[in-house]
Design a protein around this motif. Sequence first.
Motif, PDB file in Angstrom:
ATOM      1  N   GLN A   2       0.813  -1.208   0.000  1.00 55.80           N
ATOM      2  CA  GLN A   2       0.000   0.000   0.000  1.00 55.80           C
ATOM      3  C   GLN A   2       0.852   1.266   0.000  1.00 55.80           C
ATOM      4  N   PRO A   3       0.598   2.205  -0.918  1.00 53.68           N
ATOM      5  CA  PRO A   3       1.350   3.471  -0.891  1.00 53.68           C
ATOM      6  C   PRO A   3       0.965   4.277   0.345  1.00 53.68           C
ATOM      7  N   VAL A   4       1.893   5.167   0.746  1.00 54.02           N
ATOM      8  CA  VAL A   4       1.689   5.990   1.927  1.00 54.02           C
ATOM      9  C   VAL A   4       1.355   7.413   1.504  1.00 54.02           C
ATOM     10  N   LYS A  98      -3.056  -4.529 -11.382  1.00 51.93           N
ATOM     11  CA  LYS A  98      -3.561  -4.248 -10.039  1.00 51.93           C
ATOM     12  C   LYS A  98      -3.285  -2.793  -9.711  1.00 51.93           C
ATOM     13  N   ILE A  99      -4.289  -2.119  -9.190  1.00 49.29           N
ATOM     14  CA  ILE A  99      -4.125  -0.751  -8.711  1.00 49.29           C
ATOM     15  C   ILE A  99      -4.362  -0.778  -7.209  1.00 49.29           C
ATOM     16  N   ILE A 100      -3.327  -0.448  -6.449  1.00 45.71           N
ATOM     17  CA  ILE A 100      -3.375  -0.492  -4.993  1.00 45.71           C
ATOM     18  C   ILE A 100      -3.465   0.941  -4.473  1.00 45.71           C
ATOM     19  N   PHE A 101      -4.445   1.190  -3.620  1.00 48.00           N
ATOM     20  CA  PHE A 101      -4.712   2.539  -3.133  1.00 48.00           C
ATOM     21  C   PHE A 101      -4.134   2.788  -1.747  1.00 48.00           C
ATOM     22  N   GLY A 102      -3.771   4.053  -1.501  1.00 48.08           N
ATOM     23  CA  GLY A 102      -3.378   4.488  -0.175  1.00 48.08           C
ATOM     24  C   GLY A 102      -4.600   4.702   0.706  1.00 48.08           C
ATOM     25  N   LYS A 103      -4.345   5.113   1.964  1.00 48.78           N
ATOM     26  CA  LYS A 103      -5.433   5.272   2.919  1.00 48.78           C
ATOM     27  C   LYS A 103      -6.223   6.564   2.727  1.00 48.78           C
TER      28      LYS A 103
ATOM     29  N   TYR B  33     -12.781  -4.711 -11.182  1.00 41.03           N
ATOM     30  CA  TYR B  33     -12.171  -4.816  -9.851  1.00 41.03           C
ATOM     31  C   TYR B  33     -13.245  -4.807  -8.766  1.00 41.03           C
ATOM     32  N   TRP B  34     -12.927  -5.464  -7.652  1.00 38.36           N
ATOM     33  CA  TRP B  34     -13.728  -5.353  -6.439  1.00 38.36           C
ATOM     34  C   TRP B  34     -12.839  -4.819  -5.320  1.00 38.36           C
ATOM     35  N   TYR B  35     -13.338  -3.756  -4.644  1.00 36.45           N
ATOM     36  CA  TYR B  35     -12.648  -3.181  -3.500  1.00 36.45           C
ATOM     37  C   TYR B  35     -13.592  -3.180  -2.307  1.00 36.45           C
ATOM     38  N   ARG B  36     -13.011  -3.200  -1.133  1.00 36.69           N
ATOM     39  CA  ARG B  36     -13.782  -2.925   0.074  1.00 36.69           C
ATOM     40  C   ARG B  36     -13.191  -1.690   0.740  1.00 36.69           C
ATOM     41  N   GLN B  37     -14.048  -0.904   1.352  1.00 37.67           N
ATOM     42  CA  GLN B  37     -13.597   0.332   1.994  1.00 37.67           C
ATOM     43  C   GLN B  37     -14.066   0.353   3.438  1.00 37.67           C
ATOM     44  N   ASP B  38     -13.119   0.369   4.353  1.00 33.27           N
ATOM     45  CA  ASP B  38     -13.389   0.500   5.776  1.00 33.27           C
ATOM     46  C   ASP B  38     -12.929   1.879   6.218  1.00 33.27           C
ATOM     47  N   PRO B  39     -13.567   2.461   7.217  1.00 35.69           N
ATOM     48  CA  PRO B  39     -13.235   3.829   7.651  1.00 35.69           C
ATOM     49  C   PRO B  39     -11.744   3.993   7.932  1.00 35.69           C
ATOM     50  N   MET B  41      -9.207   3.350   6.177  1.00 30.37           N
ATOM     51  CA  MET B  41      -8.294   2.329   5.640  1.00 30.37           C
ATOM     52  C   MET B  41      -8.148   2.409   4.134  1.00 30.37           C
ATOM     53  N   GLY B  42      -8.826   3.314   3.497  1.00 26.80           N
ATOM     54  CA  GLY B  42      -8.728   3.410   2.049  1.00 26.80           C
ATOM     55  C   GLY B  42      -9.480   2.297   1.353  1.00 26.80           C
ATOM     56  N   LEU B  43      -9.070   2.020   0.134  1.00 28.15           N
ATOM     57  CA  LEU B  43      -9.706   0.999  -0.697  1.00 28.15           C
ATOM     58  C   LEU B  43      -8.788  -0.214  -0.774  1.00 28.15           C
ATOM     59  N   LYS B  44      -9.290  -1.342  -0.361  1.00 22.88           N
ATOM     60  CA  LYS B  44      -8.502  -2.568  -0.407  1.00 22.88           C
ATOM     61  C   LYS B  44      -8.994  -3.445  -1.559  1.00 22.88           C
ATOM     62  N   LEU B  45      -8.070  -3.888  -2.406  1.00 26.21           N
ATOM     63  CA  LEU B  45      -8.418  -4.702  -3.566  1.00 26.21           C
ATOM     64  C   LEU B  45      -8.706  -6.140  -3.133  1.00 26.21           C
ATOM     65  N   ILE B  46      -9.874  -6.643  -3.503  1.00 22.27           N
ATOM     66  CA  ILE B  46     -10.273  -8.010  -3.133  1.00 22.27           C
ATOM     67  C   ILE B  46      -9.916  -8.978  -4.264  1.00 22.27           C
ATOM     68  N   TYR B  47     -10.484  -8.755  -5.421  1.00 23.28           N
ATOM     69  CA  TYR B  47     -10.228  -9.546  -6.617  1.00 23.28           C
ATOM     70  C   TYR B  47     -10.283  -8.616  -7.817  1.00 23.28           C
ATOM     71  N   TYR B  48      -9.670  -9.071  -8.905  1.00 23.14           N
ATOM     72  CA  TYR B  48      -9.789  -8.329 -10.135  1.00 23.14           C
ATOM     73  C   TYR B  48      -9.798  -9.287 -11.319  1.00 23.14           C
ATOM     74  N   SER B  49     -10.182  -8.746 -12.476  1.00 20.47           N
ATOM     75  CA  SER B  49     -10.295  -9.567 -13.679  1.00 20.47           C
ATOM     76  C   SER B  49      -9.822  -8.757 -14.882  1.00 20.47           C
ATOM     77  N   VAL B  50      -9.057  -9.415 -15.753  1.00 17.89           N
ATOM     78  CA  VAL B  50      -8.557  -8.727 -16.948  1.00 17.89           C
ATOM     79  C   VAL B  50      -9.347  -9.122 -18.190  1.00 17.89           C
TER      80      VAL B  50
END
Lengths: 111, 110
Positions: A2-4, A98-103, B33-39, B41-50
């Motif tokens: 995860q980027p900061v 994959k695109i990884i997001f920061g907080k 893409y599927w992301y989950r977002q928790d307060p 914590m930003g966006l966390k990647l769960i799975y993706y498809s090309v």
Amino acid sequence: QQPVQSPQAVILREGEDAVINCSSSKALYSVHWYRQKHGEAPIFLMILLKGGEQKGHDKISASFNEKKQQSSLYLTASQLSYSGTYFCGTESPHRDDKIIFGKGTRLHILP
Amino acid sequence: NAGVTQTPKFRILKIGQSMTLQCAQDMNHNYMYWYRQDPGMGLKLIYYSVGAGITDKGEVPNGYNVSRSTTEDFPLRLELAAPSQTSVYFCASKGEVAQYFGPGTRLLVL
């Protein structure tokens, strides 16, 4: 990894400038910037590609230092509509799509 | 042109129940893409498809499954819901440059 992002939060008055930073411990192919308003989906602002090419918003600028694996988003003469949370997303040189997001960085603009 | 659509908008699940979050896009994008977002914590990647028939794990795949039988649809499956899966889930598709996000599904597991 995860980027900061820094700072975590910023409060500005309308018309002031802001800089939001994004750094990665790994080499990057591209950096994406998004803005999210409360209760809404993130909206694309800009992408910066390795080699210096930029594509995106005409009122917001950004830089990408490939050697330092860092990007900065510059918001000049901020408007009330700029309020929200800003996310950077990074893509590795492996181009694994994959695109990884920061907080995120919360920006609040006061009138 | 509806962009990316997600259903349902909100759901309450009991622990151990299963459900599928639906995602569809009408932009003919290969990447989804599927992301989950928790307060905080930003966006966390769960799975993706090309592309149709091709999926891969993201940062936090445990407890989820996906399938991609068509270009348009990318459903996310929760088999045994746990309280830790309480979150807002965003689906996104990617064109040449930008990711386009759906409106999100708010999931509460009790």
